[in-house]
Write a protein that holds these residues in place. Structure first.
Motif, PDB file in Angstrom:
ATOM      1  N   PRO A 146      43.635  43.301  43.063  1.00 25.70           N
ATOM      2  CA  PRO A 146      42.758  42.972  43.103  1.00 25.70           C
ATOM      3  C   PRO A 146      43.350  40.732  42.935  1.00 25.70           C
ATOM      4  O   PRO A 146      42.850  40.153  42.959  1.00 25.70           O
ATOM      5  N   ILE A 147      44.490  40.791  43.350  1.00 24.13           N
ATOM      6  CA  ILE A 147      44.960  39.402  42.863  1.00 24.13           C
ATOM      7  C   ILE A 147      45.664  38.862  44.468  1.00 24.13           C
ATOM      8  O   ILE A 147      45.110  38.104  44.852  1.00 24.13           O
ATOM      9  N   VAL A 149      44.749  39.536  47.718  1.00 20.46           N
ATOM     10  CA  VAL A 149      43.780  39.698  48.469  1.00 20.46           C
ATOM     11  C   VAL A 149      44.019  39.598  49.738  1.00 20.46           C
ATOM     12  O   VAL A 149      44.820  37.824  50.581  1.00 20.46           O
ATOM     13  N   VAL A 163      42.641  32.660  48.884  1.00 15.13           N
ATOM     14  CA  VAL A 163      41.723  33.588  47.530  1.00 15.13           C
ATOM     15  C   VAL A 163      42.935  33.891  46.146  1.00 15.13           C
ATOM     16  O   VAL A 163      42.994  34.047  45.002  1.00 15.13           O
ATOM     17  N   VAL A 164      44.796  33.909  47.221  1.00 15.69           N
ATOM     18  CA  VAL A 164      45.570  34.390  46.527  1.00 15.69           C
ATOM     19  C   VAL A 164      45.731  33.856  45.735  1.00 15.69           C
ATOM     20  O   VAL A 164      46.665  33.688  44.160  1.00 15.69           O
ATOM     21  N   ASN A 166      44.600  31.452  43.754  1.00 17.91           N
ATOM     22  CA  ASN A 166      43.060  31.167  42.878  1.00 17.91           C
ATOM     23  C   ASN A 166      43.453  32.713  41.900  1.00 17.91           C
ATOM     24  O   ASN A 166      43.114  32.316  40.611  1.00 17.91           O
ATOM     25  N   ARG A 167      42.992  34.012  43.039  1.00 14.15           N
ATOM     26  CA  ARG A 167      43.621  34.985  41.164  1.00 14.15           C
ATOM     27  C   ARG A 167      44.800  34.669  40.609  1.00 14.15           C
ATOM     28  O   ARG A 167      45.140  34.921  39.493  1.00 14.15           O
ATOM     29  N   ALA A 168      45.756  34.109  40.907  1.00 10.93           N
ATOM     30  CA  ALA A 168      46.936  34.449  40.512  1.00 10.93           C
ATOM     31  C   ALA A 168      47.633  33.718  40.000  1.00 10.93           C
ATOM     32  O   ALA A 168      47.495  33.533  38.227  1.00 10.93           O
ATOM     33  N   ARG A 169      46.401  32.048  39.820  1.00 16.19           N
ATOM     34  CA  ARG A 169      46.587  31.412  38.658  1.00 16.19           C
ATOM     35  C   ARG A 169      46.092  31.720  37.641  1.00 16.19           C
ATOM     36  O   ARG A 169      45.686  31.888  36.841  1.00 16.19           O
ATOM     37  N   GLU A 170      44.433  32.336  38.153  1.00 18.26           N
ATOM     38  CA  GLU A 170      43.357  33.149  36.788  1.00 18.26           C
ATOM     39  C   GLU A 170      44.209  33.832  36.688  1.00 18.26           C
ATOM     40  O   GLU A 170      44.025  34.033  35.051  1.00 18.26           O
ATOM     41  N   CYS A 171      44.839  34.892  36.512  1.00 20.80           N
ATOM     42  CA  CYS A 171      45.344  36.234  36.239  1.00 20.80           C
ATOM     43  C   CYS A 171      46.799  36.374  35.308  1.00 20.80           C
ATOM     44  O   CYS A 171      46.697  36.856  34.622  1.00 20.80           O
ATOM     45  N   ALA A 192      39.130  42.098  50.173  1.00 16.40           N
ATOM     46  CA  ALA A 192      37.634  42.073  49.524  1.00 16.40           C
ATOM     47  C   ALA A 192      36.871  43.545  48.068  1.00 16.40           C
ATOM     48  O   ALA A 192      36.526  43.014  47.486  1.00 16.40           O
TER      49      ALA A 192
END
Ligand code: ASP
Ligand code: MG
Length: 450
Positions: A146-147, A149, A163-164, A166-171, A192
């Motif tokens: 899910p990270i 993408v 996207v990667v 953002n997701r990496a930072r979020e998760c 996605a």
């Protein structure tokens, strides 16, 4: 934080994973993120399942999946803590089995192939996370899909970097900030919509680099089974030496032309942030390895202008001879459009007044390319060739170098010669069977006898 990526041989068995655990433990204060490949040979084994499915051999399919499962169970038996991951592995192996039984007798689609091939990383990461937890390390197994993408070019997916990031930072950031050690997979991602993808063979290095760039890592460590980038493949040249430092450009050239230590795209995400990559040997973690960074002090080896020699087999040369090229413009463009349409990658190019020679690695999609090129002129191909790449410092400014190189190469016949604008490499083509000897002779010429 740092990224520690372990390749297949660095997670090959219980002993290798125990070494991994010690390496990560020694770095716990630096907030490591652990990225792993599949156990050595498992990706090959998974891809072979596709052939068995195509042949419609249900019994062999069952046995092959059982063997892959057993391989992981055996590691778990010998590795305290790893059994924690085995239930999930069994469940996934059973699901994989049912999926593949349903496909018996037909060829798997690229999307299905990626889904199959990605199991190795999911499984190895579970064993590693279990072993780390058992050693008192706060491992947090994380599904990277899910990270990571990507687009849907299965088998060679491209990440959506923003996207990667953002997701990496979020998760992943919260895990790291909570003093956990995320243990995740290289090589795989998902679209996605959540359809599994892969970056292609050897793609785990690229995964590690993407995550390192997203999280602003201090460095990305690539743990492998050689001492670093070397002056030549030590299996061919036993006296090959390790380079203490290398530039991104050198590393990319060497990776593209056969030094299998690093995936060629690895440096790409790290260039802008200037994050160093360190290539290390997991069986000899006390060695310094090779540090790849923009400001690398490139040491000369002896007084040689050359720093490394690599070679890559399985190359086909395509020659196009077209007298109408003479004085015409737009010819190369028309020619390259053919390659572009069929998504065939060209490695080396040499062009004269009325002829062009270029090399491709993947023979799969060659036929339509050759047919269409035939409309432009006379075309002939030569297969079973190898590219030899000589990488060094300021090669274009070194007088007499070409004659030294080609003097050393004799008596092998040299076919396509190309010197890139980067001034750091010179590449040429020889017959495949001449490759190892040519590399040995060049190494002796520039670095002394073995
Ligand atoms: N396991 C994958 C392969 O064997 C990816 C990797 O190891 O980098 O190609
Ligand atoms: Mg690798």
């Amino acid at each position: 934080m740092i990224v520690c990526k372990f390749g297949g041989t660095s997670v090959a068995d219980a002993a290798a994973i125990e070494r991994l655990v010690r390496i990560v433990a020694a770095r716990a204060a630096e907030r490591p993120l652990v990225v792993v490949s599949a156990l050595a040979g498992v990706t090959d084994g998974l891809l072979r399942l596709a052939m068995t499915v195509h042949q419609g051999d249900e019994k062999a399919l069952g046995a092959d999946i059982e063997a892959l499962l057993l391989r992981h169970e055996t590691v778990a038996l010998e590795l305290p803590g790893a059994e924690a991951g085995v239930d999930a592995i069994r469940l996934e192996a059973t699901a994989l089995h049912s999926t593949l039984v349903a496909a018996l007798g037909r060829r798997l689609r690229p999307a299905e192939l990626d889904e199959v091939a990605g199991h190795g990383e999911l499984w190895s990461s579970r064993l590693v996370a279990g072993a780390m937890a058992n050693a008192g390390l706060p491992a947090a197994w994380t599904d990277i899909r899910p990270i990571m993408v990507t687009d849907d070019r299965f088998g060679r997916a491209t990440p959506y970097v923003q996207v990667v990031n953002n997701r990496a930072r979020e998760c992943l950031k919260p895990l790291l900030e909570g003093d956990l050690i995320p243990v995740t997979q290289g090589f795989i991602g998902a679209t996605a919509d959540g359809v599994p993808t892969t970056f292609g063979r050897g793609g785990s290095d690229f995964s590690a680099a993407l995550l390192g760039a997203a999280l602003g890592a201090e460095r990305v460590e690539i743990w492998t089974d050689v001492d670093g980038l070397m002056t030549a493949d030590p299996r061919i040249v036993p006296s090959a030496r390790t380079l203490a430092a290398a530039s991104y450009e050198e590393a990319a050239e060497l990776a593209t032309f056969g030094a299998k230590v690093l995936h060629p795209a690895t440096a790409m995400p790290l260039v802008r942030a200037g994050i160093p990559i360190v290539v290390l040997n997991s069986t000899r973690p006390e060695l310094p390895g090779t540090t790849i960074e923009p400001a690398a002090e490139l040491e000369r080896i002896g007084d040689s202008p050359i720093r490394s020699i690599s070679w890559k087999r399985g190359i086909t040369v395509i020659n196009v001879r077209a007298p109408r090229m003479l004085g015409a413009y737009g010819f190369l463009r028309t020619m390259f459009e053919v390659f572009e349409r069929h998504e065939v990658v060209v490695d080396v190019l040499a062009s004269g007044e009325i002829s062009v020679s270029l090399t491709v690695e993947d023979p799969a999609r060659l036929e339509p390319v050759v047919r269409e090129l035939g409309e432009l002129g006379e075309v002939w191909t030569e297969d079973r060739r190898a590219i030899v790449a000589v990488v060094g410092i300021g090669l274009r400014r070194t007088p007499g170098l070409a004659s030294r190189i080609f003097g050393a190469v004799q008596p092998a016949n040299v076919e396509v010669i190309s010197q890139g604008a980067s001034a750091i490499n010179m590449t040429f083509v020889v017959r495949e069977e001449d490759g190892p000897d040519v590399v040995r002779r060049l190494h002796a010429e520039f670095f002394g006898a073995a």
